[in-house]
Write an enzyme that holds these catalytic residues in place. Sequence first.
Site, PDB file in Angstrom:
ATOM      1  N   ASP A   3      10.485  -7.236  -0.064  1.00 42.15           N
ATOM      2  CA  ASP A   3      10.856  -6.887   1.299  1.00 42.15           C
ATOM      3  C   ASP A   3      12.274  -6.352   1.197  1.00 42.15           C
ATOM      4  OD1 ASP A   3       9.772  -6.881   4.020  1.00 42.15           O
ATOM      5  OD2 ASP A   3      11.568  -8.018   4.500  1.00 42.15           O
ATOM      6  N   HIS A   9       0.830  -1.197   0.000  1.00 42.84           N
ATOM      7  CA  HIS A   9       0.000   0.000   0.000  1.00 42.84           C
ATOM      8  C   HIS A   9       0.869   1.255   0.000  1.00 42.84           C
ATOM      9  CE1 HIS A   9      -3.184  -2.732   2.047  1.00 42.84           C
ATOM     10  NE2 HIS A   9      -3.385  -2.687   0.749  1.00 42.84           N
TER      11      HIS A   9
END
Length: 206
Positions: free
Chosen positions: A69, A10
């Site tokens: 990540d 997001h």
Amino acid sequence: MSLEFVLATHNAKKVREFQRLIGERMPQAVVLPYDGPEPVEDGLTFAENAFIKARTAAEHSGRIALADDSGIAVDVLGGAPGIFSARWAGESAGDEANVQLLLGQLADVRRPNRGAEFHCTIALVVPDSVLAGGHEFVAEGSWRGSLAYEPRGSHGFGYDPIFEPEGLEVTAAELQPAEKDARSHRARAFVELLPELERIAARLEG
């Protein structure tokens, strides 16, 4: 045939960076917005956390999912913040708080002992509903440099304003987006991922 997938984040700035990387290297790909849940990232490595996010997004959307990540590993901190980079100053801390905490921890550390490395792991998850049997893949990229004494630059996000890439006298936040896209840890991981995306696209076409 276009390759459609969701990007499990997001973070609007990260979405824009991925859209640039993908648009330049795989223009037939379409990045769809992700409105699903954010899982608990309780993995112990970048790869584990990337797969947690990608699997959640693939299950929620029923589409191919990508998740990255990433973080910064500081030499004198033994590789920290590492997987905790995004929440170094606390779960709800923002970029500025994280940067200021890290700079404070390195206040007495002088060059050449301010070495650091950005790392990015990208997980690809293809659900069984898209490709029989499903499929997973992981790609990694690193970007070596050192930490500045104070933030500089208005581009990028995260620790970009204090990261000086090796061989340059500017921070990552002082680079234009196209310059960063040609050098960054995320770009290097995506270059490793690209052949796999092309193979998936070919299998779907076949």
